[in-house]
Scaffold this active site. Sequence first.
Site, PDB file in Angstrom:
ATOM      1  N   ALA A   1      18.591   3.666   1.793  1.00  0.00           N
ATOM      2  CA  ALA A   1      19.576   2.589   1.959  1.00  0.00           C
ATOM      3  C   ALA A   1      19.550   1.641   0.766  1.00  0.00           C
ATOM      4  O   ALA A   1      20.606   1.313   0.204  1.00  0.00           O
ATOM      5  CB  ALA A   1      19.305   1.832   3.262  1.00  0.00           C
TER       6      ALA A   1
ATOM      7  N   GLU B   1      10.638  -3.592  -4.220  1.00  0.00           N
ATOM      8  CA  GLU B   1       9.949  -2.597  -3.394  1.00  0.00           C
ATOM      9  C   GLU B   1       8.489  -3.024  -3.266  1.00  0.00           C
ATOM     10  O   GLU B   1       7.811  -3.218  -4.264  1.00  0.00           O
ATOM     11  CB  GLU B   1      10.067  -1.208  -4.033  1.00  0.00           C
ATOM     12  CG  GLU B   1       9.184  -0.144  -3.424  1.00  0.00           C
ATOM     13  CD  GLU B   1       9.300  -0.002  -1.901  1.00  0.00           C
ATOM     14  OE1 GLU B   1      10.431   0.079  -1.381  1.00  0.00           O
ATOM     15  OE2 GLU B   1       8.241   0.007  -1.235  1.00  0.00           O
TER      16      GLU B   1
ATOM     17  N   ASN C   1      10.317   5.663   4.481  1.00  0.00           N
ATOM     18  CA  ASN C   1      10.392   6.780   5.440  1.00  0.00           C
ATOM     19  C   ASN C   1      11.317   7.875   4.933  1.00  0.00           C
ATOM     20  O   ASN C   1      11.214   9.032   5.344  1.00  0.00           O
ATOM     21  CB  ASN C   1      10.875   6.283   6.809  1.00  0.00           C
ATOM     22  CG  ASN C   1       9.733   6.242   7.800  1.00  0.00           C
ATOM     23  OD1 ASN C   1       8.827   7.080   7.739  1.00  0.00           O
ATOM     24  ND2 ASN C   1       9.747   5.274   8.679  1.00  0.00           N
TER      25      ASN C   1
ATOM     26  N   GLY D   1      17.583  17.126   7.072  1.00  0.00           N
ATOM     27  CA  GLY D   1      18.858  17.028   6.369  1.00  0.00           C
ATOM     28  C   GLY D   1      19.623  15.791   6.769  1.00  0.00           C
ATOM     29  O   GLY D   1      19.086  14.919   7.459  1.00  0.00           O
TER      30      GLY D   1
ATOM     31  N   ARG E   1      11.496  12.170  26.978  1.00  0.00           N
ATOM     32  CA  ARG E   1      10.474  11.871  25.975  1.00  0.00           C
ATOM     33  C   ARG E   1       9.553  10.722  26.365  1.00  0.00           C
ATOM     34  O   ARG E   1       8.339  10.805  26.208  1.00  0.00           O
ATOM     35  CB  ARG E   1      11.140  11.508  24.649  1.00  0.00           C
ATOM     36  CG  ARG E   1      11.718  12.664  23.916  1.00  0.00           C
ATOM     37  CD  ARG E   1      12.468  12.126  22.739  1.00  0.00           C
ATOM     38  NE  ARG E   1      13.097  13.174  21.973  1.00  0.00           N
ATOM     39  CZ  ARG E   1      14.119  12.954  21.167  1.00  0.00           C
ATOM     40  NH1 ARG E   1      14.614  11.740  21.030  1.00  0.00           N
ATOM     41  NH2 ARG E   1      14.639  13.937  20.480  1.00  0.00           N
TER      42      ARG E   1
ATOM     43  N   GLU F   1      17.683   1.691   8.465  1.00  0.00           N
ATOM     44  CA  GLU F   1      16.907   1.614   9.704  1.00  0.00           C
ATOM     45  C   GLU F   1      16.596   0.182  10.142  1.00  0.00           C
ATOM     46  O   GLU F   1      16.263  -0.058  11.302  1.00  0.00           O
ATOM     47  CB  GLU F   1      15.607   2.418   9.540  1.00  0.00           C
ATOM     48  CG  GLU F   1      14.963   2.785  10.860  1.00  0.00           C
ATOM     49  CD  GLU F   1      13.692   3.604  10.701  1.00  0.00           C
ATOM     50  OE1 GLU F   1      13.586   4.380   9.723  1.00  0.00           O
ATOM     51  OE2 GLU F   1      12.805   3.458  11.556  1.00  0.00           O
TER      52      GLU F   1
ATOM     53  N   GLY G   1      19.619  14.084  11.684  1.00  0.00           N
ATOM     54  CA  GLY G   1      20.356  13.960  10.423  1.00  0.00           C
ATOM     55  C   GLY G   1      21.039  12.612  10.240  1.00  0.00           C
ATOM     56  O   GLY G   1      21.480  12.284   9.138  1.00  0.00           O
TER      57      GLY G   1
HETATM   58  C1  LIG Z   1       8.683  12.379   9.742  1.00  0.00           C
HETATM   59  C2  LIG Z   1      10.112  11.906   9.678  1.00  0.00           C
HETATM   60  C3  LIG Z   1      11.123  12.823   9.491  1.00  0.00           C
HETATM   61  C4  LIG Z   1      12.454  12.398   9.457  1.00  0.00           C
HETATM   62  N1  LIG Z   1      13.420  13.334   9.220  1.00  0.00           N
HETATM   63  C5  LIG Z   1      14.709  12.937   9.122  1.00  0.00           C
HETATM   64  C6  LIG Z   1      15.732  13.878   8.779  1.00  0.00           C
HETATM   65  O1  LIG Z   1      15.482  15.062   8.519  1.00  0.00           O
HETATM   66  N2  LIG Z   1      17.011  13.437   8.722  1.00  0.00           N
HETATM   67  C7  LIG Z   1      17.347  12.126   8.969  1.00  0.00           C
HETATM   68  O2  LIG Z   1      18.520  11.790   8.904  1.00  0.00           O
HETATM   69  N3  LIG Z   1      16.393  11.208   9.252  1.00  0.00           N
HETATM   70  C8  LIG Z   1      15.092  11.577   9.319  1.00  0.00           C
HETATM   71  N4  LIG Z   1      14.119  10.650   9.587  1.00  0.00           N
HETATM   72  C9  LIG Z   1      14.536   9.227   9.682  1.00  0.00           C
HETATM   73  C10 LIG Z   1      14.845   8.701   8.269  1.00  0.00           C
HETATM   74  O3  LIG Z   1      13.784   9.069   7.409  1.00  0.00           O
HETATM   75  C11 LIG Z   1      15.049   7.189   8.245  1.00  0.00           C
HETATM   76  O4  LIG Z   1      15.962   6.832   9.250  1.00  0.00           O
HETATM   77  C12 LIG Z   1      15.596   6.725   6.894  1.00  0.00           C
HETATM   78  O5  LIG Z   1      14.844   7.288   5.844  1.00  0.00           O
HETATM   79  C13 LIG Z   1      15.569   5.211   6.779  1.00  0.00           C
HETATM   80  O6  LIG Z   1      15.933   4.864   5.447  1.00  0.00           O
HETATM   81  P1  LIG Z   1      15.856   3.348   4.977  1.00  0.00           P
HETATM   82  O7  LIG Z   1      16.245   3.331   3.554  1.00  0.00           O
HETATM   83  O8  LIG Z   1      16.573   2.484   5.925  1.00  0.00           O
HETATM   84  O9  LIG Z   1      14.295   2.955   5.118  1.00  0.00           O
HETATM   85  P2  LIG Z   1      13.052   3.504   4.297  1.00  0.00           P
HETATM   86  O10 LIG Z   1      13.315   4.813   3.689  1.00  0.00           O
HETATM   87  O11 LIG Z   1      11.874   3.395   5.205  1.00  0.00           O
HETATM   88  O12 LIG Z   1      12.892   2.464   3.096  1.00  0.00           O
HETATM   89  C14 LIG Z   1      12.516   1.119   3.311  1.00  0.00           C
HETATM   90  C15 LIG Z   1      11.800   0.618   2.062  1.00  0.00           C
HETATM   91  O13 LIG Z   1      11.688  -0.800   2.133  1.00  0.00           O
HETATM   92  C16 LIG Z   1      10.428  -1.191   1.599  1.00  0.00           C
HETATM   93  N5  LIG Z   1      10.104  -2.527   2.128  1.00  0.00           N
HETATM   94  C17 LIG Z   1       9.843  -2.865   3.405  1.00  0.00           C
HETATM   95  N6  LIG Z   1       9.617  -4.205   3.495  1.00  0.00           N
HETATM   96  C18 LIG Z   1       9.748  -4.705   2.237  1.00  0.00           C
HETATM   97  C19 LIG Z   1       9.625  -6.014   1.688  1.00  0.00           C
HETATM   98  N7  LIG Z   1       9.308  -7.077   2.448  1.00  0.00           N
HETATM   99  N8  LIG Z   1       9.812  -6.181   0.365  1.00  0.00           N
HETATM  100  C20 LIG Z   1      10.112  -5.098  -0.435  1.00  0.00           C
HETATM  101  N9  LIG Z   1      10.214  -3.837   0.034  1.00  0.00           N
HETATM  102  C21 LIG Z   1      10.051  -3.637   1.358  1.00  0.00           C
HETATM  103  C22 LIG Z   1       9.510  -0.095   2.099  1.00  0.00           C
HETATM  104  O14 LIG Z   1       8.308  -0.056   1.378  1.00  0.00           O
HETATM  105  C23 LIG Z   1      10.386   1.147   1.905  1.00  0.00           C
HETATM  106  O15 LIG Z   1      10.217   1.722   0.639  1.00  0.00           O
HETATM  107  C24 LIG Z   1      12.782  11.034   9.627  1.00  0.00           C
HETATM  108  C25 LIG Z   1      11.753  10.106   9.813  1.00  0.00           C
HETATM  109  C26 LIG Z   1      10.433  10.527   9.828  1.00  0.00           C
HETATM  110  C27 LIG Z   1       9.340   9.508  10.031  1.00  0.00           C
END
Ligand SMILES: Cc1cc2nc3c(=O)[nH]c(=O)nc-3n(C[C@H](O)[C@H](O)[C@H](O)COP(=O)(O)OP(=O)(O)OC[C@H]3O[C@@H](n4cnc5c(N)ncnc54)[C@H](O)[C@@H]3O)c2cc1C
Length: 471
Positions: free
Chosen positions: A35, A54, A62, A69, A300, A432, A445
């Site tokens: 994101a 970061e 995550n 995918g 679940r 998220e 996904g």
């Molecule tokens: C094992 C696993 C498998 C998954 N498989 C799938 C899949 O196949 N397909 C799918 O669609 N979804 C999947 N998901 C869910 C998906 O990974 C997440 O919904 C998605 O990656 C969230 O992205 P994001 O960018 O919102 O958060 P994130 O990728 O978690 O990124 C958030 C970032 O913010 C940083 N951060 C947090 N607080 C601060 C702060 N105060 N200051 C600076 N930085 C900060 C963190 O360090 C992190 O790098 C899976 C999740 C898990 C755990």
Amino acid sequence: MKETVFAAALALSLGSPSAFAAETADVVVVGAGAAGLSASIGAAARGAKVILLEKTTDAGGNTAFAKLGLNAAATPDQAAARITGDSPTLFAADTIRYGHQINDAALVRAMTVTSAPALAWLETLGAKLCLRITPVGSEERPRLMAPCDGTAVGPRLIQVLKAKALQSQVDLRTQARATKLILADQKVSGIEVQTPKGRYQIKAKAVVLATGGFAAYSALVNQVHPSLKGIAPVGFRGATGDGLVIARAAGASLLDLDQLEIRPTVSVKGNVPIEEALRARGGILLNKSGKRFTDETGIRDIVSQDILKQSGHSAYLVIDSEIFDADKALQTYVDQGLMKRCGTVAAVAKAIGANSAAVKSTLNRYYRAYDRKFDQDFARYEMRVRLDQGPWYVAAVKPGVLATLGGIKINDRAEVLGSGDTPIPGLYAAGEVTAGVQGGNMMPGNGLTDAVTFGLIAGAKSAAYVGKTGL
Ligand SMILES: Cc1cc2nc3c(=O)[nH]c(=O)nc-3n(C[C@H](O)[C@H](O)[C@H](O)COP(=O)(O)OP(=O)(O)OC[C@H]3O[C@@H](n4cnc5c(N)ncnc54)[C@H](O)[C@@H]3O)c2cc1C
């Protein structure tokens, strides 16, 4: 959707700065997962000066753990595979059905409409994704896109997004943790940052919170879901809900914090989710005494609660060869040491550390239940196999939180909403950390689709807010 009363656990302080060396940006993005990287690139593409904070040593979050995918509807890949009739509307209906009908329809619509352009954009960055024709679950049309070479999707996305962000002059700062928004006249005017070397502040009229979920913030998970006390996160340990604390302190509304994406069977070793369908296909769960304790095909939350009540807060998933041989992918669990092959029932008992006679008795009772088509112990009505075809395969499992589905309330422009659903000027959120897109259950996904689409929306809207509308 349920408006969440501010949880006491969220009162946790992220620190308050003493002395600052101030600097400026147009847009500050917090969090370098899918994101935050998408938002940064989107804002930079419109001419904004972007600083991306970061808190860890690298981009990933995550997102880097995602294997399966991401979804996109009405794509050229579907047309090439002669999959007809898909649309953002059908994709939205699937998402809301999966989400137990508590999703915010406007947010779901924004995600599904943006999904195909977002996919096309990822392809221009070199993501090399292919359509997975076999349905992942009960979706109306196959629409999951995964790396064509069979590798995990998350690391691929991080690789291409990070490269593009750096190429777009996004100022990515690692080990830089955002702690607090600075407001002036109830509008965003900057952010405070904590680093190992000290604290500073950045002046910016727009901030995008993309800090991910709070699965690793156990105090909050326990508070919103006391029945799952002791449950651990699956994946990224930095998912500590920082964005919720930051947004709440600035007056944002939080929603649906009790909506968690639970996986009852996560391997004790390696913290890897074990294929959920194995229970539906006939697998059973035993405790350390070699006894069943639940309807393994139950919902679940209940299966997870029942596992947490067992000694060691864990259990053993047992399948037989009939189940194992039908799915070639399961060999990976054996190769990774997550699942043990047991030639005899005595070996199953040994793998569990239970008395051999106890396991034999449990299995014999299960065979009888299968023959009678009635499980008098736990009323499990779906018993697809008798489970008597050795060798058996055993995995030590415990429940885990894969993702958190509630969070900051936003609208379909990714604006963060405060009291009376009024946007907080200059504050955006994506991925998220937000609520409403996934509802009460995440369609496979959609975690990444949400992150990338709303990241792009937040990037565009935050740039427009500061007067940057394009190159
Ligand atoms: C094992 C696993 C498998 C998954 N498989 C799938 C899949 O196949 N397909 C799918 O669609 N979804 C999947 N998901 C869910 C998906 O990974 C997440 O919904 C998605 O990656 C969230 O992205 P994001 O960018 O919102 O958060 P994130 O990728 O978690 O990124 C958030 C970032 O913010 C940083 N951060 C947090 N607080 C601060 C702060 N105060 N200051 C600076 N930085 C900060 C963190 O360090 C992190 O790098 C899976 C999740 C898990 C755990």
